[in-house]
Design an enzyme around this catalytic site. Structure first.
Site, PDB file in Angstrom:
ATOM      1  N   ASP A  32       5.024  42.812  47.604  1.00 54.61           N
ATOM      2  CA  ASP A  32       5.924  43.640  47.265  1.00 54.61           C
ATOM      3  C   ASP A  32       4.852  44.763  47.110  1.00 54.61           C
ATOM      4  O   ASP A  32       4.259  45.530  47.334  1.00 54.61           O
ATOM      5  CB  ASP A  32       7.297  42.612  45.919  1.00 54.61           C
ATOM      6  CG  ASP A  32       7.281  43.325  44.986  1.00 54.61           C
ATOM      7  OD1 ASP A  32       8.532  43.634  45.380  1.00 54.61           O
ATOM      8  OD2 ASP A  32       6.803  43.458  44.310  1.00 54.61           O
ATOM      9  N   ARG A  81       1.415  47.137  47.394  1.00 58.01           N
ATOM     10  CA  ARG A  81       1.522  48.427  47.299  1.00 58.01           C
ATOM     11  C   ARG A  81       0.143  48.464  47.077  1.00 58.01           C
ATOM     12  O   ARG A  81      -0.559  49.138  46.677  1.00 58.01           O
ATOM     13  CB  ARG A  81       2.416  49.056  46.299  1.00 58.01           C
ATOM     14  CG  ARG A  81       3.426  48.602  46.933  1.00 58.01           C
ATOM     15  CD  ARG A  81       5.209  49.124  45.676  1.00 58.01           C
ATOM     16  NE  ARG A  81       6.397  49.099  46.498  1.00 58.01           N
ATOM     17  CZ  ARG A  81       7.005  49.270  47.492  1.00 58.01           C
ATOM     18  NH1 ARG A  81       6.544  50.107  48.326  1.00 58.01           N
ATOM     19  NH2 ARG A  81       8.080  48.822  48.085  1.00 58.01           N
ATOM     20  N   HIS A 141      15.908  48.036  39.508  1.00 58.13           N
ATOM     21  CA  HIS A 141      15.274  48.068  38.235  1.00 58.13           C
ATOM     22  C   HIS A 141      13.799  48.692  38.620  1.00 58.13           C
ATOM     23  O   HIS A 141      12.979  48.996  37.422  1.00 58.13           O
ATOM     24  CB  HIS A 141      14.317  46.269  38.759  1.00 58.13           C
ATOM     25  CG  HIS A 141      13.867  46.170  39.996  1.00 58.13           C
ATOM     26  ND1 HIS A 141      14.284  46.255  40.815  1.00 58.13           N
ATOM     27  CD2 HIS A 141      12.749  45.688  40.369  1.00 58.13           C
ATOM     28  CE1 HIS A 141      13.802  45.635  41.716  1.00 58.13           C
ATOM     29  NE2 HIS A 141      12.485  45.443  41.159  1.00 58.13           N
ATOM     30  N   TYR A 146       5.464  49.829  37.453  1.00 58.90           N
ATOM     31  CA  TYR A 146       6.300  51.235  37.991  1.00 58.90           C
ATOM     32  C   TYR A 146       6.697  52.345  38.053  1.00 58.90           C
ATOM     33  O   TYR A 146       6.991  53.421  38.793  1.00 58.90           O
ATOM     34  CB  TYR A 146       7.902  50.619  37.401  1.00 58.90           C
ATOM     35  CG  TYR A 146       8.745  49.092  38.745  1.00 58.90           C
ATOM     36  CD1 TYR A 146       8.907  49.427  39.730  1.00 58.90           C
ATOM     37  CD2 TYR A 146       7.297  47.937  37.864  1.00 58.90           C
ATOM     38  CE1 TYR A 146       9.236  48.330  40.394  1.00 58.90           C
ATOM     39  CE2 TYR A 146       8.061  46.855  39.052  1.00 58.90           C
ATOM     40  CZ  TYR A 146       9.121  46.998  40.267  1.00 58.90           C
ATOM     41  OH  TYR A 146       9.042  45.208  40.823  1.00 58.90           O
ATOM     42  N   HIS A 190      13.567  37.957  50.043  1.00 61.13           N
ATOM     43  CA  HIS A 190      12.511  38.524  49.566  1.00 61.13           C
ATOM     44  C   HIS A 190      11.072  38.274  49.658  1.00 61.13           C
ATOM     45  O   HIS A 190      10.431  38.496  49.992  1.00 61.13           O
ATOM     46  CB  HIS A 190      12.958  39.602  48.579  1.00 61.13           C
ATOM     47  CG  HIS A 190      11.602  40.331  47.779  1.00 61.13           C
ATOM     48  ND1 HIS A 190      11.220  41.766  48.670  1.00 61.13           N
ATOM     49  CD2 HIS A 190      11.388  39.871  46.193  1.00 61.13           C
ATOM     50  CE1 HIS A 190      10.082  41.912  47.358  1.00 61.13           C
ATOM     51  NE2 HIS A 190      10.279  40.939  46.640  1.00 61.13           N
TER      52      HIS A 190
END
Length: 570
Positions: A382, A386, A427, A489, A548
């Site tokens: 997740d 990144r 989200h 984010y 996930h």
């Protein structure tokens, strides 16, 4: 005798009036040169802060500063606003390039860089360098190939940035080209150093400066610089030291990047309280200081180093079913990312730069280095995937293999946004809203929100250990965690996309394993293998029969896949 000329242009007046005359003179005599431009505001007047440095007054008197710079220039940044050199002199700079001279970047603000870079962190350094490289691109329509640091002042973050973005640099004094070492680690692009004293160092000391330069090919330029500048090439062990490869590396970091590194219990540089973790039996809890954060981590095992990076809304605790098994063959490091768990949570800055994946990846590189690990394997789930992707980009020579769990590349996912994706990953679009709206809406709903995120599949919370859930909810009760993760984010939707677009033409070369949940959003809406093959050369992978949260839903299958993938690269 042949000389390579490097011309550092600091001021607005020098760019506007001096550069065209100098370029005309050089062209008349068939002489080539590299012009390195300051591209932001001219704040020359602020250099008066150096008044108490050794040698300042002697240099000012020798070089006739007032005559050469002019009164207005000496007031820029103090009583007069500093003119924007890049905007007002773009035509001059392009004319230099069009006349056949090489052009590059000197800095954004030469006084600001020279006075502060040595003490600044990765975020500050990157902002300064990004501003300069973006302006260069705007002026010339192409990225710069070279950088020459103002005042020969540098830090390790600048060297890492140069390695990523430039073909060569000229930040140092020396006797010939070399690849720099910083505290024993080879980082940065090749250096073409200044080998002779500069003109401003010789004016007023010799009747014929040019003839003196031609006779000075064997001079001790570093010694001369220290005497004349009072702030020349500094040898800094604390905070990093840029040095010639002949310099001996610290014991903790000797060896080539491909060498196996020693077990963690002998590593230096990190601090720990020697507490054993309840979720990670046999592991030690550590705190590691990086240039931008304090990173909490668990470390255990023996063998080649393996870095495991968690996702959202979790902490390092998500690896508790996986790490102890892998520690039988690897030295496993499980950190909390910046802003998560028990790692530090700096307040977000404009542009979200301190939560860019580049900043978070730098944390991980520095943390591993402090543990004594120069090269290592990386697995990221997740958000951690990144960060792992950026780590592989920015530290390609350190990351031996890259494994990503249930993600496609960030840029690809944003570019492929559909109604179905927006509904499934709502989200992503909620957390990027301007502060403090998401922070306030989440503040009173932490336990419910965390449980809802974890239990979103058909199996609910069946696979989640109660102790891990408590760790996640405890972390998110801290308002700083909520803010930090929103910044994570926000960075992904802004500065991270800029960085990813800059790298779009260059593929990752280390082996990459992509695993995803057969019942998750990635499987439903993306072609995971194809997406990663757009950014990496050597990709393999498969879906696992889960959703996930792979490490907690299917730990045995994940361990088997990782062992199979990592074994040939131990």
């Amino acid at each position: 005798m042949k000389l390579a000329l490097k011309i550092d242009v600091d001021t607005y007046r020098g760019t506007q009036a001096g550069v065209p005359r100098l370029a005309e003179l050089l062209k008349k005599h068939g002489a080539g040169a590299t012009f390195l431009f300051s591209l932001g505001p001219d704040h020359t007047g602020r250099a008066m802060r150096r008044v108490f440095r050794p040698g300042f007054f002697s240099k000012v008197s020798r070089t006739s500063v007032l005559e050469h710079y002019g009164v207005r220039t000496l007031l820029y940044g103090t009583l007069l606003p500093g003119p924007d050199i890049g905007r007002r002199c773009a035509d001059v700079m392009r004319a230099v390039r069009n006349n056949g001279f090489e052009v590059g970047v000197h800095c954004w603000d030469h006084v600001r860089w020279q006075d502060f870079v040595v003490r600044r962190d990765a975020g500050w350094t990157e902002r300064e360098m990004e501003r300069a490289t973006r302006r260069f691109q705007q002026i010339f329509g192409a990225p710069p190939r070279t950088w020459g640091a103002a005042g020969w002042q540098l830090n390790r973050h600048a060297a890492w940035y140069e390695e990523k973005h430039f073909a060569y640099a000229s930040d140092t004094r020396g006797s010939g080209p070399f690849r720099p070492l910083w505290d024993g680690v080879a980082i940065g692009c090749p250096q073409l150093p200044t080998t002779l004293p500069t003109l401003d160092e010789l004016i007023g000391l010799h009747a014929d400066v040019v003839q003196h330069l031609l006779r000075t090919t064997g001079a001790d330029v570093r010694g001369a610089a220290r005497r004349l500048e009072g702030a020349g090439l500094r040898d800094r062990r604390i905070g990093g030291a840029l040095s010639h490869p002949g310099r001996r590396a610290p014991a903790a970091l000797r060896g080539r990047a491909g060498d196996r590194t020693r077990p963690f219990r002998n590593a230096g540089g990190a601090t720990g309280d020697s507490r054993m973790s309840t979720l990670f039996p046999g592991f030690e809890t550590r705190k590691v200081r990086t240039s931008g954060a304090t990173i909490h981590l668990e470390i255990g095992g023996d063998g080649p180093p393996l870095l495991l990076l968690h996702g959202y809304p979790q902490t390092h605790a998500m690896w508790h079913k996986v790490a102890p098994q892998l520690a039988r063959e690897y030295t496993v490091v499980c950190p909390d990312l910046r802003g998560y768990g028990d790692s530090s949570k700096p307040r977000g800055v404009p542009g979200h730069l301190n939560y860019a994946k580049r900043a978070m990846a730098l944390d991980m590189a520095e943390a591993m280095e402090s543990l004594g690990f120069i090269a290592f394997h990386v697995v990221g789930h997740d958000r951690g995937g990144r960060v792992a992707h950026r780590l592989a980009r920015d530290f390609a020579k350190r990351v031996r293999t890259l494994s990503v769990l249930d993600i496609s590349p960030t840029l690809k996912m944003y570019q492929s946004t559909t109604l179905q994706f927006a509904k499934a990953y709502w989200h992503w679009f909620f957390l990027i809203q301007e502060a403090p709206l998401p922070e306030r809406l989440l503040a009173g709903h932490v336990p419910w929100y965390i449980l809802k995120r974890l239990g979103r599949g058909k199996t609910g919370l069946k696979y989640f250990d109660r102790r891990a859930i408590l760790a996640y909810t405890r972390a998110f009760r801290d308002p700083r965690t909520i803010h930090a993760t929103c910044e994570d984010y926000r960075a992904a939707a802004t500065i991270d996309l800029v960085h990813d677009k800059q790298d779009a033409r260059k593929k990752i070369r280390m082996p990459l394993l992509a695993l995803w949940g057969r019942h998750g959003v990635i499987a439903a809406l993306f072609d995971c293998l194809a997406d990663w093959r757009e950014v990496a050369e050597d990709v393999r992978g498969k879906p696992l029969d889960c959703g996930h949260f792979i490490a907690e839903e299917k730990p045995r299958e994940l361990i088997a896949e990782l062992r199979r993938f990592l074994a040939p690269h131990r």
